[in-house]
Scaffold this motif. Structure first.
Motif, PDB file in Angstrom:
ATOM      1  N   GLY A 122       0.707  -1.239  -0.125  1.00 46.65           N
ATOM      2  CA  GLY A 122       0.148   0.231  -0.050  1.00 46.65           C
ATOM      3  C   GLY A 122       0.694   1.179   0.082  1.00 46.65           C
ATOM      4  O   GLY A 122       0.641   2.189  -0.854  1.00 46.65           O
ATOM      5  N   LEU A 123       1.914   1.324   1.034  1.00 50.58           N
ATOM      6  CA  LEU A 123       2.875   2.403   0.873  1.00 50.58           C
ATOM      7  C   LEU A 123       3.546   2.682  -0.240  1.00 50.58           C
ATOM      8  O   LEU A 123       3.692   3.895  -0.938  1.00 50.58           O
ATOM      9  CB  LEU A 123       3.592   2.448   2.076  1.00 50.58           C
ATOM     10  CG  LEU A 123       3.015   2.664   3.551  1.00 50.58           C
ATOM     11  CD1 LEU A 123       3.897   2.321   4.690  1.00 50.58           C
ATOM     12  CD2 LEU A 123       2.314   3.935   3.708  1.00 50.58           C
ATOM     13  N   PHE A 124       4.189   1.418  -0.851  1.00 49.89           N
ATOM     14  CA  PHE A 124       4.681   1.580  -1.974  1.00 49.89           C
ATOM     15  C   PHE A 124       4.053   2.297  -3.271  1.00 49.89           C
ATOM     16  O   PHE A 124       4.425   3.017  -3.946  1.00 49.89           O
ATOM     17  CB  PHE A 124       5.390   0.199  -2.448  1.00 49.89           C
ATOM     18  CG  PHE A 124       6.593   0.206  -3.773  1.00 49.89           C
ATOM     19  CD1 PHE A 124       7.627   0.822  -3.573  1.00 49.89           C
ATOM     20  CD2 PHE A 124       5.862  -0.176  -4.821  1.00 49.89           C
ATOM     21  CE1 PHE A 124       8.540   0.750  -4.538  1.00 49.89           C
ATOM     22  CE2 PHE A 124       6.867  -0.072  -5.991  1.00 49.89           C
ATOM     23  CZ  PHE A 124       8.053   0.375  -5.847  1.00 49.89           C
ATOM     24  N   ASN A 125       2.853   1.769  -3.193  1.00 54.45           N
ATOM     25  CA  ASN A 125       1.907   2.418  -4.440  1.00 54.45           C
ATOM     26  C   ASN A 125       1.710   3.784  -4.299  1.00 54.45           C
ATOM     27  O   ASN A 125       1.377   4.466  -5.052  1.00 54.45           O
ATOM     28  CB  ASN A 125       0.934   1.150  -4.505  1.00 54.45           C
ATOM     29  CG  ASN A 125       0.966   0.279  -5.579  1.00 54.45           C
ATOM     30  OD1 ASN A 125       0.767   0.478  -6.776  1.00 54.45           O
ATOM     31  ND2 ASN A 125       1.189  -0.882  -5.086  1.00 54.45           N
ATOM     32  N   LEU A 126       1.830   4.260  -3.065  1.00 49.22           N
ATOM     33  CA  LEU A 126       1.529   5.727  -2.811  1.00 49.22           C
ATOM     34  C   LEU A 126       2.462   6.742  -3.005  1.00 49.22           C
ATOM     35  O   LEU A 126       2.539   7.923  -2.974  1.00 49.22           O
ATOM     36  CB  LEU A 126       0.658   5.837  -1.494  1.00 49.22           C
ATOM     37  CG  LEU A 126      -0.783   5.475  -1.071  1.00 49.22           C
ATOM     38  CD1 LEU A 126      -1.020   5.375   0.317  1.00 49.22           C
ATOM     39  CD2 LEU A 126      -1.569   6.170  -2.211  1.00 49.22           C
ATOM     40  N   LEU A 127       3.717   6.002  -3.440  1.00 51.62           N
ATOM     41  CA  LEU A 127       4.772   6.806  -3.395  1.00 51.62           C
ATOM     42  C   LEU A 127       4.361   7.699  -4.799  1.00 51.62           C
ATOM     43  O   LEU A 127       3.927   7.104  -5.941  1.00 51.62           O
ATOM     44  CB  LEU A 127       6.156   6.194  -3.752  1.00 51.62           C
ATOM     45  CG  LEU A 127       6.585   5.425  -2.439  1.00 51.62           C
ATOM     46  CD1 LEU A 127       7.997   4.590  -2.745  1.00 51.62           C
ATOM     47  CD2 LEU A 127       6.907   6.482  -1.387  1.00 51.62           C
ATOM     48  N   PRO A 128       4.802   8.920  -4.915  1.00 48.49           N
ATOM     49  CA  PRO A 128       4.484   9.927  -5.913  1.00 48.49           C
ATOM     50  C   PRO A 128       5.302   9.720  -7.236  1.00 48.49           C
ATOM     51  O   PRO A 128       6.314  10.529  -7.663  1.00 48.49           O
ATOM     52  CB  PRO A 128       4.506  11.227  -5.561  1.00 48.49           C
ATOM     53  CG  PRO A 128       5.557  11.260  -4.381  1.00 48.49           C
ATOM     54  CD  PRO A 128       5.337  10.077  -3.757  1.00 48.49           C
ATOM     55  N   LEU A 129       5.617   8.408  -7.678  1.00 55.10           N
ATOM     56  CA  LEU A 129       6.406   7.995  -8.696  1.00 55.10           C
ATOM     57  C   LEU A 129       5.530   7.716 -10.008  1.00 55.10           C
ATOM     58  O   LEU A 129       4.779   7.156  -9.758  1.00 55.10           O
ATOM     59  CB  LEU A 129       7.417   6.979  -8.140  1.00 55.10           C
ATOM     60  CG  LEU A 129       8.357   7.339  -6.979  1.00 55.10           C
ATOM     61  CD1 LEU A 129       8.968   5.906  -6.656  1.00 55.10           C
ATOM     62  CD2 LEU A 129       9.331   8.361  -7.551  1.00 55.10           C
ATOM     63  N   PRO A 130       6.100   8.150 -11.207  1.00 56.61           N
ATOM     64  CA  PRO A 130       5.384   7.551 -12.104  1.00 56.61           C
ATOM     65  C   PRO A 130       5.238   6.191 -12.314  1.00 56.61           C
ATOM     66  O   PRO A 130       6.015   5.453 -11.847  1.00 56.61           O
ATOM     67  CB  PRO A 130       6.431   8.085 -13.195  1.00 56.61           C
ATOM     68  CG  PRO A 130       7.113   9.284 -12.794  1.00 56.61           C
ATOM     69  CD  PRO A 130       7.413   8.832 -11.475  1.00 56.61           C
ATOM     70  N   ALA A 131       3.988   5.870 -12.953  1.00 55.57           N
ATOM     71  CA  ALA A 131       3.623   4.355 -12.850  1.00 55.57           C
ATOM     72  C   ALA A 131       2.938   3.655 -11.878  1.00 55.57           C
ATOM     73  O   ALA A 131       2.621   2.650 -11.922  1.00 55.57           O
ATOM     74  CB  ALA A 131       4.718   3.511 -13.530  1.00 55.57           C
ATOM     75  N   LEU A 132       3.181   4.347 -10.695  1.00 63.73           N
ATOM     76  CA  LEU A 132       2.662   4.017  -9.545  1.00 63.73           C
ATOM     77  C   LEU A 132       1.315   4.675  -9.156  1.00 63.73           C
ATOM     78  O   LEU A 132       1.122   5.658  -9.785  1.00 63.73           O
ATOM     79  CB  LEU A 132       3.208   4.112  -8.077  1.00 63.73           C
ATOM     80  CG  LEU A 132       4.821   3.220  -8.356  1.00 63.73           C
ATOM     81  CD1 LEU A 132       5.431   3.447  -6.906  1.00 63.73           C
ATOM     82  CD2 LEU A 132       4.516   1.803  -8.305  1.00 63.73           C
ATOM     83  N   ASP A 133       0.455   4.138  -8.393  1.00 65.60           N
ATOM     84  CA  ASP A 133      -0.649   4.618  -8.131  1.00 65.60           C
ATOM     85  C   ASP A 133      -0.513   5.967  -7.738  1.00 65.60           C
ATOM     86  O   ASP A 133      -1.327   7.163  -7.899  1.00 65.60           O
ATOM     87  CB  ASP A 133      -1.699   3.986  -7.056  1.00 65.60           C
ATOM     88  CG  ASP A 133      -2.080   2.770  -7.481  1.00 65.60           C
ATOM     89  OD1 ASP A 133      -2.577   2.638  -8.825  1.00 65.60           O
ATOM     90  OD2 ASP A 133      -2.467   1.716  -6.650  1.00 65.60           O
ATOM     91  N   GLY A 134       0.531   6.173  -6.751  1.00 64.73           N
ATOM     92  CA  GLY A 134       1.011   7.744  -6.211  1.00 64.73           C
ATOM     93  C   GLY A 134       1.213   8.641  -7.379  1.00 64.73           C
ATOM     94  O   GLY A 134       0.786  10.094  -7.388  1.00 64.73           O
ATOM     95  N   GLY A 135       2.016   8.111  -8.365  1.00 64.17           N
ATOM     96  CA  GLY A 135       2.326   9.021  -9.506  1.00 64.17           C
ATOM     97  C   GLY A 135       0.863   9.567 -10.243  1.00 64.17           C
ATOM     98  O   GLY A 135       0.724  10.660 -10.767  1.00 64.17           O
TER      99      GLY A 135
END
Length: 423
Positions: A362-375
């Motif tokens: 969950g936390l990894f996907n929320l990182l504001p990085l392209p290709a992730l949910d956070g991005g």
């Protein structure tokens, strides 16, 4: 370091179940909120790569793919299906009783014997807003209305059209935000549920001053203390929590203390000689009691989810500040290995590990990085601030580069895992 015993049925099953559950609930979060927003979800997939199983229910195809490294919810507007229909194509159309087009037969005049089938050449069409198609039929231009759930049929494969109000991009910023955020949120919810299940099944530490297990040969056993005894006071100091018992005992190495205890309604005083460990901390060789009360299990679920979230965030912070290097990271191979090892240690350990992995995901996907949910959430935040979306092609390129970077990172940490395995 030896390889884990993956010949063990329990280890292999644990890896499949744990990773399958993490991916399933993550994608289920996306799926449910997308459906709630009215987005057409074309596919709900577990795994990546070639399909090995698929079944269609309603508008969605549910698939199992070959590589167990992720999953996806394929939403309308994120795929090239509408390119199947092109101007100047010779096609046949089928209509319903009120004259709306229900099927575009792209292989040609294969009408299937329908009395409402019409063959002609596509001149222009709008599958998103007006829902109309203009065709040349027997030398005459004719306009047809299209049913919002019309199907494009080619080589026996049917693809449902997606009007703009059924596409991801056609929804409001808030609807898209929740459809994306729901994936990581589902992982936090799964972790909470696993921690609560642990508490209900195996018990959680009880804050009451009750004696848990009494180690044979220890000071408490020698003094006659039993499991379930309630400590009322120590040396005349009243205690109401287990932490108070620990504090008094730990500060009294090699001293004799008088415990006032309650057992089956009877109160008695018990002299007890405290021992000490190598750090000169007092010990009486007992454990804290456990409780499976629903209220305590719920509290344990909340506090454990919060505790591990903070712990993982601190670890991520150390990665960006240089406190942790890439050599310290584990990838899929290392995580598979640890999952197999934890499975050998029992269901309680495996459940806790699965909960921690779910928080990690969950936390990894929320990182504001392209290709992730956070991005993707970051792009939505920019859209909300500027009042208009970013050019889809530019956003797509950023996500593509981000995905390439993530694949490179996975290769690096996988190499680290392999070196550790065979070192």
């Amino acid at each position: 370091m030896p390889l884990p015993n993956l010949d063990s049925v329990e280890s292999v099953l644990a890896i499949v179940v744990v990773f399958g559950a993490l991916v399933f609930f993550h994608e289920l979060g996306h799926f449910l909120l997308a459906k709630r927003a009215g987005i057409l979800c074309r596919e709900f997939a577990l795994g990546m790569g070639p399909k090995i199983f698929s079944v269609k229910r309603g508008e969605t195809e549910y698939t199992l793919r070959l590589l167990p490294i992720g999953g996806m919810v394929r939403m309308a507007g994120e795929d090239p299906e509408m390119d199947m229909l092109q101007p100047n194509m010779e096609i046949a159309i089928e209509r319903d009783a009120v004259g709306k087009v229900t099927h575009f037969l792209l292989d040609g005049a294969q009408s299937g014997g329908s009395a409402r089938a019409i063959t002609g050449t596509v001149l222009r069409y709008d599958l998103e807003e007006a829902l109309t198609v203009t065709m040349e039929v027997d030398g005459e231009q004719r306009n047809f209305s299209i049913h919002p759930q019309a199907q494009l049929v080619k080589d026996g494969r049917e693809v449902q059209i997606a009007p703009l109000n059924r596409q991801f991009k056609g929804k409001s910023v808030s609807q898209r935000f929740w459809a994306i955020f729901a994936g990581p949120a589902a992982n936090f919810l799964l972790a909470f549920v696993l921690f609560v299940a642990l508490g209900l099944s195996y018990g959680v530490p009880n804050d009451a001053p009750l004696i848990g297990e009494v180690k044979a040969g220890g000071p408490a056993a020698a003094a006659g203390l039993l499991k379930g005894d309630k400590v009322l006071s120590i040396e005349g100091t009243r205690v109401e929590t287990w932490q108070q018992v620990v504090e008094i005992v730990s500060k009294s190495p090699n001293k004799e203390l008088t415990f006032e205890i309650e057992r089956e309604g009877q109160v008695s005083k018990v002299p007890l000689k405290v021992t000490s460990d190598e750090n000169n901390i007092g010990k009486i060789m007992v454990t804290q009691s456990l409780t499976s009360a629903p209220g305590e299990a719920l509290k344990y679920g909340v506090t454990s989810t919060y505790k591990f979230t903070v712990m993982i965030l601190k670890g991520l912070g150390m990665l960006f500040t240089g406190g942790v290097g890439l050599d310290d990271l584990s990838g899929p191979v290392g995580i598979f290995k640890m999952t197999g090892e934890f499975a050998q240690q029992g269901m309680a350990v495996l459940m806790q590990w699965a909960a921690v992995l779910s928080i990690n995901l969950g936390l990894f996907n929320l990182l504001p990085l392209p290709a992730l949910d956070g991005g993707r959430l970051a792009f939505l935040a920019v859209e909300a601030l500027r009042g208009r979306p970013i050019d889809p092609q530019k956003e797509g390129m950023v996500h593509f580069l981000g995905f390439a970077f993530l694949m490179l990172l996975i290769l690096v940490v996988t190499w680290n895992d392999l070196q550790r395995l065979f070192a």
